[in-house]
Design a protein around this motif. Structure first.
Motif, PDB file in Angstrom:
ATOM      1  N   MET A   1       0.849  -1.185   0.000  1.00 49.59           N
ATOM      2  CA  MET A   1       0.000   0.000   0.000  1.00 49.59           C
ATOM      3  C   MET A   1       0.891   1.244   0.000  1.00 49.59           C
ATOM      4  SD  MET A   1      -3.191   0.864  -0.051  1.00 49.59           S
ATOM      5  CE  MET A   1      -4.197   2.325   0.199  1.00 49.59           C
ATOM      6  N   ALA A   2       0.561   2.209  -0.805  1.00 54.14           N
ATOM      7  CA  ALA A   2       1.354   3.426  -0.893  1.00 54.14           C
ATOM      8  C   ALA A   2       1.145   4.308   0.332  1.00 54.14           C
ATOM      9  CB  ALA A   2       0.975   4.194  -2.156  1.00 54.14           C
ATOM     10  N   THR A   3       2.157   5.080   0.616  1.00 55.76           N
ATOM     11  CA  THR A   3       2.089   6.039   1.715  1.00 55.76           C
ATOM     12  C   THR A   3       1.945   7.433   1.136  1.00 55.76           C
ATOM     13  OG1 THR A   3       3.504   4.660   3.109  1.00 55.76           O
ATOM     14  CG2 THR A   3       3.314   6.990   3.699  1.00 55.76           C
ATOM     15  N   ILE A   4       0.919   8.154   1.588  1.00 60.11           N
ATOM     16  CA  ILE A   4       0.685   9.524   1.141  1.00 60.11           C
ATOM     17  C   ILE A   4       0.815  10.430   2.351  1.00 60.11           C
ATOM     18  CG2 ILE A   4      -0.849  11.107  -0.046  1.00 60.11           C
ATOM     19  CD1 ILE A   4      -0.088   8.762  -1.775  1.00 60.11           C
ATOM     20  N   ARG A   5       1.698  11.417   2.273  1.00 56.50           N
ATOM     21  CA  ARG A   5       1.878  12.319   3.411  1.00 56.50           C
ATOM     22  C   ARG A   5       2.195  13.729   2.906  1.00 56.50           C
ATOM     23  NH1 ARG A   5       7.912  11.240   5.978  1.00 56.50           N
ATOM     24  NH2 ARG A   5       9.072  11.282   4.007  1.00 56.50           N
ATOM     25  N   LYS A   6       1.936  14.702   3.800  1.00 56.22           N
ATOM     26  CA  LYS A   6       2.227  16.085   3.447  1.00 56.22           C
ATOM     27  C   LYS A   6       3.609  16.432   3.978  1.00 56.22           C
ATOM     28  CE  LYS A   6      -0.177  20.401   2.747  1.00 56.22           C
ATOM     29  NZ  LYS A   6      -1.450  21.129   2.920  1.00 56.22           N
ATOM     30  N   LEU A   7       4.446  16.958   3.120  1.00 55.94           N
ATOM     31  CA  LEU A   7       5.821  17.246   3.492  1.00 55.94           C
ATOM     32  C   LEU A   7       6.249  18.562   2.845  1.00 55.94           C
ATOM     33  CD1 LEU A   7       8.380  16.109   4.917  1.00 55.94           C
ATOM     34  CD2 LEU A   7       9.026  15.120   2.720  1.00 55.94           C
ATOM     35  N   ARG A   8       6.602  19.537   3.685  1.00 60.11           N
ATOM     36  CA  ARG A   8       7.055  20.856   3.234  1.00 60.11           C
ATOM     37  C   ARG A   8       6.075  21.506   2.258  1.00 60.11           C
ATOM     38  NH1 ARG A   8      11.693  17.600   2.732  1.00 60.11           N
ATOM     39  NH2 ARG A   8      13.205  17.913   4.431  1.00 60.11           N
ATOM     40  N   GLY A   9       4.823  21.439   2.576  1.00 57.64           N
ATOM     41  CA  GLY A   9       3.795  22.094   1.796  1.00 57.64           C
ATOM     42  C   GLY A   9       3.334  21.339   0.575  1.00 57.64           C
ATOM     43  N   LYS A  10       3.887  20.138   0.319  1.00 54.15           N
ATOM     44  CA  LYS A  10       3.468  19.344  -0.835  1.00 54.15           C
ATOM     45  C   LYS A  10       3.054  17.950  -0.381  1.00 54.15           C
ATOM     46  CE  LYS A  10       5.791  21.629  -4.641  1.00 54.15           C
ATOM     47  NZ  LYS A  10       6.470  21.415  -5.940  1.00 54.15           N
ATOM     48  N   TRP A  11       2.330  17.266  -1.276  1.00 55.76           N
ATOM     49  CA  TRP A  11       1.900  15.902  -0.996  1.00 55.76           C
ATOM     50  C   TRP A  11       2.910  14.927  -1.602  1.00 55.76           C
ATOM     51  CZ3 TRP A  11      -1.848  14.836   2.363  1.00 55.76           C
ATOM     52  CH2 TRP A  11      -2.744  15.858   2.685  1.00 55.76           C
ATOM     53  N   GLN A  12       3.470  14.085  -0.744  1.00 59.37           N
ATOM     54  CA  GLN A  12       4.460  13.115  -1.198  1.00 59.37           C
ATOM     55  C   GLN A  12       3.852  11.713  -1.214  1.00 59.37           C
ATOM     56  OE1 GLN A  12       7.675  11.444   1.318  1.00 59.37           O
ATOM     57  NE2 GLN A  12       9.089  12.491  -0.095  1.00 59.37           N
ATOM     58  N   ALA A  13       4.005  11.044  -2.347  1.00 60.67           N
ATOM     59  CA  ALA A  13       3.557   9.654  -2.463  1.00 60.67           C
ATOM     60  C   ALA A  13       4.785   8.756  -2.472  1.00 60.67           C
ATOM     61  CB  ALA A  13       2.750   9.462  -3.739  1.00 60.67           C
ATOM     62  N   MET A  14       4.736   7.667  -1.702  1.00 58.88           N
ATOM     63  CA  MET A  14       5.852   6.729  -1.660  1.00 58.88           C
ATOM     64  C   MET A  14       5.325   5.313  -1.824  1.00 58.88           C
ATOM     65  SD  MET A  14       8.797   6.169   1.248  1.00 58.88           S
ATOM     66  CE  MET A  14       9.618   7.681   0.782  1.00 58.88           C
ATOM     67  N   VAL A  15       5.960   4.570  -2.719  1.00 60.89           N
ATOM     68  CA  VAL A  15       5.565   3.193  -2.987  1.00 60.89           C
ATOM     69  C   VAL A  15       6.732   2.285  -2.633  1.00 60.89           C
ATOM     70  CG1 VAL A  15       4.890   1.542  -4.767  1.00 60.89           C
ATOM     71  CG2 VAL A  15       3.974   3.873  -4.818  1.00 60.89           C
ATOM     72  N   ARG A  16       6.466   1.300  -1.794  1.00 64.12           N
ATOM     73  CA  ARG A  16       7.485   0.309  -1.413  1.00 64.12           C
ATOM     74  C   ARG A  16       6.974  -1.077  -1.792  1.00 64.12           C
ATOM     75  NH1 ARG A  16       7.727   3.713   3.222  1.00 64.12           N
ATOM     76  NH2 ARG A  16       9.802   4.622   3.582  1.00 64.12           N
ATOM     77  N   ARG A  17       7.771  -1.786  -2.541  1.00 61.07           N
ATOM     78  CA  ARG A  17       7.459  -3.161  -2.895  1.00 61.07           C
ATOM     79  C   ARG A  17       8.727  -3.994  -2.795  1.00 61.07           C
ATOM     80  NH1 ARG A  17       2.653  -4.426  -5.652  1.00 61.07           N
ATOM     81  NH2 ARG A  17       1.052  -3.057  -4.786  1.00 61.07           N
ATOM     82  N   LYS A  18       8.579  -5.225  -2.397  1.00 53.11           N
ATOM     83  CA  LYS A  18       9.726  -6.102  -2.254  1.00 53.11           C
ATOM     84  C   LYS A  18      10.377  -6.336  -3.619  1.00 53.11           C
ATOM     85  CE  LYS A  18      11.117 -10.594  -0.379  1.00 53.11           C
ATOM     86  NZ  LYS A  18      10.666 -11.842   0.283  1.00 53.11           N
ATOM     87  N   GLY A  19      11.698  -6.205  -3.640  1.00 53.11           N
ATOM     88  CA  GLY A  19      12.441  -6.474  -4.875  1.00 53.11           C
ATOM     89  C   GLY A  19      12.733  -5.247  -5.721  1.00 53.11           C
ATOM     90  N   ILE A  20      12.146  -4.094  -5.358  1.00 48.85           N
ATOM     91  CA  ILE A  20      12.438  -2.873  -6.107  1.00 48.85           C
ATOM     92  C   ILE A  20      12.766  -1.761  -5.116  1.00 48.85           C
ATOM     93  CG2 ILE A  20      10.908  -3.505  -8.004  1.00 48.85           C
ATOM     94  CD1 ILE A  20       8.925  -1.412  -6.953  1.00 48.85           C
ATOM     95  N   ALA A  21      13.523  -0.796  -5.583  1.00 49.23           N
ATOM     96  CA  ALA A  21      13.876   0.331  -4.716  1.00 49.23           C
ATOM     97  C   ALA A  21      12.634   1.176  -4.452  1.00 49.23           C
ATOM     98  CB  ALA A  21      14.955   1.170  -5.391  1.00 49.23           C
ATOM     99  N   PRO A  22      12.527   1.735  -3.250  1.00 50.26           N
ATOM    100  CA  PRO A  22      11.378   2.610  -2.951  1.00 50.26           C
ATOM    101  C   PRO A  22      11.316   3.774  -3.924  1.00 50.26           C
ATOM    102  CG  PRO A  22      12.585   2.068  -0.950  1.00 50.26           C
ATOM    103  CD  PRO A  22      13.416   1.592  -2.093  1.00 50.26           C
ATOM    104  N   ARG A  23      10.109   4.129  -4.313  1.00 51.31           N
ATOM    105  CA  ARG A  23       9.920   5.243  -5.250  1.00 51.31           C
ATOM    106  C   ARG A  23       9.035   6.285  -4.598  1.00 51.31           C
ATOM    107  NH1 ARG A  23       9.931   4.131 -10.615  1.00 51.31           N
ATOM    108  NH2 ARG A  23       9.460   6.349 -10.825  1.00 51.31           N
ATOM    109  N   SER A  24       9.402   7.555  -4.774  1.00 45.45           N
ATOM    110  CA  SER A  24       8.596   8.634  -4.208  1.00 45.45           C
ATOM    111  C   SER A  24       8.572   9.816  -5.150  1.00 45.45           C
ATOM    112  CB  SER A  24       9.143   9.061  -2.845  1.00 45.45           C
ATOM    113  OG  SER A  24      10.452   9.589  -2.977  1.00 45.45           O
TER     114      SER A  24
END
Length: 330
Positions: A1-24
């Motif tokens: 499941m992706a993580t959505i959070r507010k960071l420094r005034g913007k919305w950051q999406a982060m995707v973590r899956r086994k076997g691939i580098a985290p993407r944000s």
């Protein structure tokens, strides 16, 4: 499941899956962040792999062309010319476009704008340079692109090959004008070009150690296509080379110890004195190749002498006169 959070005034999406580098990635709107995350997760579910587009998002076309100029261009025989071309291209607005956003529409607009000031052949060379630079970036520099947009752009029609040949007494006029000029190398260059079909650069690069007057062969170590070849010398070519060799002050290494720029400047004055203002120095190669066919040599024999690798290119340099062929028809 992706993580959505507010960071420094913007919305950051982060995707973590086994076997691939985290993407944000950051967005102004939460909905955009959620959509990006959903699309990315869908790609992972389907293919199990998601290419990293971060480098392409941060790298401009100008960055790629500079690296290409510094790393790839020096390995080519046309390095100096290509470097000049790339430096000129770097001043264009399209080079500020990031690779992630670069599209065939951008390059088509670039093509149309450049066509207003330069010849189609120039545009073809520029687009081909961009295309090869993007290919190298994909294959060797780890920059992911969904496709090479330069390959999707229609090239303008290439100009028809020149069909200019020496007419009437133009050769005699050229040689007479050369006798009256300041540059003593123009006359032997003209004779060698017409008799051997060698390019200007090949003649200027010819060294005495590569000339065998007994066997009547000139060995070309460096040619335009990167391959060496042996050029047979006619009696007239041998006579010209013998005369150069017998000069007491001849250069010990080079047959014609003169720069390409000096030849270019001398040719401009010479053709005006001879009254052949529309004749290019490269037309002498056309003349030589055409004469070889008129002497009865076949395609393989002519291509061996001229160095052409394909029939298409050889045909562009061959302009036979119909009147010279009449007698062979019977």
């Amino acid at each position: 499941m992706a993580t959505i959070r507010k960071l420094r005034g913007k919305w950051q999406a982060m995707v973590r899956r086994k076997g691939i580098a985290p993407r944000s990635k950051s967005f102004d709107k939460k909905s955009d962040a959620e959509k990006w995350a959903r699309d990315l997760e869908a790609q992972v579910d389907v293919s199990g792999y998601v290419p990293d587009t971060k480098i392409a998002e941060q790298t401009t076309l100008g960055d790629i062309l500079r690296r290409y100029r510094d790393e790839i261009t020096p390995t080519k025989r046309s390095a100096k010319t290509e470097a000049i071309r790339i430096n000129a291209m770097l001043r264009r607005d399209v080079c500020h476009r990031t690779l992630a956003l670069l599209s065939s529409t951008d390059l088509a607009a670039y093509r149309d704008q450049r066509l207003q000031t330069v010849a189609p052949a120039t545009i073809i060379r520029e687009l081909n340079t961009i295309s090869h630079a993007l290919d190298v970036a994909q294959r060797e520099w780890g920059i992911h692109l969904a496709r090479n947009p330069a390959k999707l752009v229609r090239r303008p029609s290439a100009p028809k090959g020149r069909s200019r040949r020496l007419e009437g007494d133009e050769e005699a006029k050229l040689l007479a004008a050369a006798d009256k000029g300041r540059n003593p190398w123009m006359k032997p260059l003209i004779v060698l070009a017409v008799e051997t079909g060698m390019r200007r650069g090949e003649i200027l690069g010819l060294r005495w150690e590569d000339v065998d007057l007994e066997r009547r062969i000139a060995h070309l170590l460096i040619t335009k296509n990167g391959e060496c070849r042996d050029v047979p010398l006619s009696s007239r070519a041998v006579e010209t080379l013998t005369g150069l060799m017998q000069q007491p002050d001849r250069d010990a290494e080079r047959v014609l110890p003169v720069s390409a720029n000096a030849i270019r400047l001398a040719w401009e004055h010479l053709r005006q004195r001879a009254g052949v203002g529309d004749l290019h120095i490269h037309d002498l190669r056309h003349e030589a190749v055409s004469r070889l066919f008129e002497k009865g040599l076949d395609i393989m024999e002519v291509s061996t002498i001229s160095g052409h690798k394909t029939l298409t290119m050889l045909k562009r340099y061959t302009h036979l006169r119909a009147e010279d062929l009449v007698g062979r028809l019977g």
